[in-house]
Each structure stands twice: as C-alpha cells, then as structure tokens.
Design an enzyme around this catalytic site. Structure first.
Site, PDB file in Angstrom:
ATOM      1  N   SER A 231      61.600  37.536  34.040  1.00  0.00           N
ATOM      2  CA  SER A 231      61.310  36.425  34.936  1.00  0.00           C
ATOM      3  C   SER A 231      62.236  35.260  34.627  1.00  0.00           C
ATOM      4  O   SER A 231      63.453  35.401  34.723  1.00  0.00           O
ATOM      5  CB  SER A 231      59.831  36.067  34.796  1.00  0.00           C
ATOM      6  OG  SER A 231      59.405  35.287  35.861  1.00  0.00           O
ATOM      7  N   ASP A 454      57.221  41.683  44.357  1.00  0.00           N
ATOM      8  CA  ASP A 454      57.069  40.647  43.332  1.00  0.00           C
ATOM      9  C   ASP A 454      56.910  39.284  43.987  1.00  0.00           C
ATOM     10  O   ASP A 454      57.805  38.820  44.692  1.00  0.00           O
ATOM     11  CB  ASP A 454      58.300  40.648  42.417  1.00  0.00           C
ATOM     12  CG  ASP A 454      58.111  39.814  41.160  1.00  0.00           C
ATOM     13  OD1 ASP A 454      57.419  38.778  41.225  1.00  0.00           O
ATOM     14  OD2 ASP A 454      58.659  40.199  40.120  1.00  0.00           O
ATOM     15  N   HIS A 482      54.246  41.359  39.594  1.00  0.00           N
ATOM     16  CA  HIS A 482      55.366  40.688  38.948  1.00  0.00           C
ATOM     17  C   HIS A 482      55.983  41.591  37.882  1.00  0.00           C
ATOM     18  O   HIS A 482      55.287  42.096  37.015  1.00  0.00           O
ATOM     19  CB  HIS A 482      54.857  39.390  38.322  1.00  0.00           C
ATOM     20  CG  HIS A 482      55.919  38.515  37.750  1.00  0.00           C
ATOM     21  ND1 HIS A 482      57.147  38.332  38.352  1.00  0.00           N
ATOM     22  CD2 HIS A 482      55.946  37.760  36.617  1.00  0.00           C
ATOM     23  CE1 HIS A 482      57.869  37.496  37.624  1.00  0.00           C
ATOM     24  NE2 HIS A 482      57.170  37.147  36.565  1.00  0.00           N
TER      25      HIS A 482
END
Length: 513
Positions: A231, A454, A482
């Site tokens: 991320s 996502d 995610h």
C-alpha cells in the site's frame, strides 16, 4: 475566503486487512546475497562523505519478542541535505532467517503512512512474509521517521485524539458554522503537533523515509535493497527506486500507488474505490438473512444513504457516552471494506445503527483509528497527517472544486463524507513533496501487484505505476479487498516468492485469482 476543501485520504496498510489483527548478538551471516552481495560490514560505496558517520555506525542488536526476533536503533540525520541539523532515531526489528543461510535482508513496510513496521513484523509476521520468505531472508521491519518507536510525531493524548477523531462539530453539514469549527479543530491539532514533536515535522516526508531505507540497507550490510512494500509502502519503495535505481535489488510493490497523482485525484480514486467496494458488499449483503437492506443493490445503496443522513441529523449515543455521527459511521464502513472477510461485521454494524445501537460501528471505527479502551495503540493517525501534508503540494481551490462534481457523480453515497476544510492549510511544516511520474531508469525489474477490487489502492494506479517504471512488471489479482500477497492465492504468492528468492521475473500480463 473559505479554506480549500480537500478530498479525504484514508489509511491503506496491512493493519486494515482483517479484524483478527490486533541483548543477543546476531550470528555470523554468509556474505552471499542476491544482486550485489552482502557482508557484515556497513556498505558505504557511493555515499556522500557527510553521511559516512551514519552509514558506518555499528548496530547493537538485542533480543526482543519471541525467539528469532531482535531489535536495534539506528541514528539518522533529520535533514539529509544538512546533516548538521541534528539527528533522529529509527526503531528496527529483525526476524532472522530460519534457513540459517539468509540471502540477505528483506526490508518491509506495511503501509499507512504511519503504520508501525516493528509492531507488524513482531506481532503479524505471517501477514508480511510467508514461510518461503522467512526461511530465505532476514525480514526487517522498521518504524519510519515520525512513526511509533522511532522519533515520533506527537500531537494529543488519548482524550485529545478522541475529541479530534470522534467529536461531532456544531451546525449542519456544509454550513459556515460547521466548517469554521472544523477549521479551528485542524488549527488546534496542527499547533499541538508542532509543540509536541521536537521539531521534526519539516523532515517527516516520504523522500526522507526512502533515504532512511538506504541508510538501513547500508548499516545492515546489503549492497542492494531487497524490499516488499504494501500500500503506502509501495509509494515508499517507488520513491526509493527513483532516488537510488542502481541500488535496487529485488523489489515487490503490493497495492501500487501512482506517484504522479495530486492529492485531489488520489482522493477521488479512493472514494470511487470504496463506493465500488460498497456495491460489491451490498450485492452479497442482500442475499443474507442478517442484512439490514433488501431489494436491488441500488435500493440498498439508497437505503444506506438514508441511514447516513439520519445518523448525521440524530447521532446515536453509545454505552460509553460517545455519539456516533455519520462521519464515524463512514469510518466504520471504510474499515470493514478493506477485506470481504469483514463483511459480516459490517452487516452487524449497519443493522445496529438501523436499530439505534452504535456498539459494533464503534468497534470498527476504533479498530481503524487504533483506539482501545485504554487509549491508542500507536500514533498512526498523527503520523499520517504529517506525511500527507508535507508530501502533497497544495492545490488551488479551483482545481479541487473542479473534481467535486466528478466525485459526487461517481461516488454518490461516499461523497458527502469525503470532503471538508483542508487540514494541511493549518499545518506548520510547508509541503516539500512533488507529484510526478517515477521511472527509475537502470533498476532491475520491479514487480507491482494490483487487485482489481482494491478500494484503498485502486487497480488503475497499479497499472499506471507499472507502466511508469522503466522495468515495471504488473501482476494482477482478480478479487475484492485491499492488497494481494498472502491472501491465500498460490499464484500471487508463487510469483512473489519466485522473484524475491529465485530472481524469476513473473510473466508479462500474469493474472491470478
């Protein structure tokens, strides 16, 4: 003139994946490692003379946590452009390779910005690296500058954070009274951060954190940086590759972030991502007996909008006296949408809100904010603000307003709770970051993972990042939630492990799931 409105930025880290999260010297290491070699001695080749004292420091490791873990502290300059400006400390944890003959160090970052890499590696190692990686590498977690056990951004105590994150401002949504109260809240928060953070706020940036990673590479004895970032950690890795392409070893970026997007465009992409994730949730929800909504997905989304408006007008009082307004309910929704494994919690939270019970919604919001009965588990929400306000250059009010219509059209349920006065207007440290494509010419292949559903790091950004990087290789995971690695998909894990351990580059266009 009113303050600029800023589209909300949400935290995007490994810690949000599922609700279930919650002095020995190191043995001799063989000097062989992928892509350039490793030794016990600090690596200082190509390092500016003014930085040699930092790269040449000797680490004192001490056992920490359960067997196989040890910790140390690394001293870094506050300002790499002026090392005389003072120092700060970086907390580092290592899980020693179980094979006994490690390939080298594998640095990791779980996301945020602001999630503790030390805590994640110590408490949730299996989320960061599977057994193939923990066997082959010393897995390294660290708290970036401003985060956790490193020299931290410090703003409020627990009571202050409760007020900042949960208190409902006066006035109707969008009114001058409410906006003025929110603006003052941001001013007070920024001043507290400035007063309590020991002067580090101007230096808390992704570029400096990337330079810290090179320092860690050097003091760990690795000639090249092997890295697995999740991320926001993908942006940190991309930034490193842009600064030091010749020092990149094997790098995997899960949940790729487009470094060229301005804050407003990134905010819209996330809002649309969560709107789409909400629709996926609703498609499943209306088939369940415990779903509070019925009918089509459009019917359910309209009913959710009505619920949010009702809670906005008449907040629900929880058992601890806190009031659940629409903003905290939206935080709960966002928290649950990080993984489809959390959808049962979201059904319970929304059913409770329908019936005047805020308990499950607050459990979700508290999880997202790192809040416990005894306070806060970390300073993620404080460090998040520090990084975002320094990393993202200011945008004009006209630029931001031009995107609001798009937001309202593409994310009608999320949009009302996604904008507000720009908190960075009040931030005391000026923005120094830029938004531009990063190509990292001369690097080896860099593997980018993108998940089609996502919400926090939308798939289109992973595609864009892989296209930007001169040696970018995209691996697509077709699924919801995610991130992609360590989600139970053998195709994704195999591609990552084969590259990080064996150097085998994934096939172009590989799709998994």
């Amino acid at each position: 003139m009113s303050a600029r409105r800023r589209l909300a930025a949400v935290i995007a880290g490994v810690a949000g994946v599922a609700l279930a999260l919650s002095g020995c010297l190191y043995a001799q290491i063989p000097p062989m490692a992928p892509d350039g070699g490793r030794s016990l001695a600090p690596q200082t080749e190509g390092v500016d003379a003014a930085l040699l004292p930092y790269y040449g420091q000797t680490l004192a490791w001490e056992a920490c946590g359960s067997a196989g873990f040890d910790c140390t502290t690394v001293t870094a300059p506050r300002d790499y452009a002026d090392p005389s400006a003072g120092d700060l400390q970086l907390a580092v944890i290592r899980h020693r390779a179980t094979s006994g003959e490690p390939l080298g160090s594998l640095l990791t970052n779980p996301g945020g910005p602001g999630v503790s890499g030390v805590d994640t590696v110590r408490d949730s190692l299996s989320l960061v690296a599977d057994e193939t990686l923990t066997s082959a590498y010393d897995v390294i977690g660290f708290d970036p500058r401003g985060v956790g056990q490193s020299s931290p951004v410090t703003c409020y105590d627990a009571a202050g954070m409760d007020a900042y994150l949960y208190d409902i401002p006066p006035g109707a949504r969008g009114s001058d009274e409410r906006n003025a109260a929110l603006e003052q809240r941001q001013v007070d928060f920024a001043q507290a951060c400035e007063s309590n953070s020991a002067g580090i706020l101007p230096y808390v940036s992704t570029e400096n954190a990337a330079r810290d990673m090179d320092l860690l590479r050097g003091v760990l004895g690795d000639a090249k940086l092997n890295y697995l970032g999740f991320s926001y950690g993908s942006l940190l890795g991309t930034t490193y590759a842009g600064l030091f392409p010749e020092r990149v070893g094997r790098m995997v970026l899960d949940g790729g972030i487009d470094p060229s997007l301005p804050a407003s465009a990134s905010g819209i992409a996330q809002a649309v991502g969560f709107e789409n994730a909400l629709r996926a949730f609703m498609a499943d929800c209306v088939t369940k007996s415990d779903c509070p909504f019925t009918g089509s997905v459009d019917d359910a989304m309209a009913d959710l909008s009505s619920l949010l408006e009702r809670v906005d007008a008449r907040p629900i009082t929880a058992g601890d006296g806190r009031q659940l307004g629409a903003d905290s309910l939206m935080t709960a929704i966002i928290a649950a949408l990080y993984s489809d494994q959390n959808w049962s919690y979201l059904r319970a939270a929304l059913s409770g809100a329908q019936n005047g019970d805020a308990s499950v919604a607050f459990q979700l919001a508290d999880f997202y904010n790192g809040r416990t009965d005894g306070g806060y588990t970390d300073n993620t929400m404080q460090a998040l603000r520090a990084y975002n306000c320094v990393d993202y250059p200011a945008e004009s009010e006209a630029d931001s307003d031009a995107l609001l219509a798009e937001l309202e059209q593409k994310a009608p349920v999320v949009a009302p709770y996604w904008v507000g006065p720009d908190p960075c207007d009040a931030w005391t440290a000026p923005p120094t970051g830029t938004r531009a494509a990063i190509t990292a010419p001369g690097s080896p292949p860099i593997v980018v993972l993108g998940t089609t559903g996502d919400p926090a790091t939308p798939y289109a950004e992973a595609q864009s990042l892989a296209d930007q990087l001169s040696q970018g290789v995209l691996v697509t995971y077709v699924g919801e939630g995610h991130l992609a690695y360590n989600k139970g998909d053998d195709c994704v894990n195999g591609a990552v492990d084969d590259y990080l351990v064996g150097g085998t580059v994934p096939a172009e266009g590989l799709r998994c799931g």
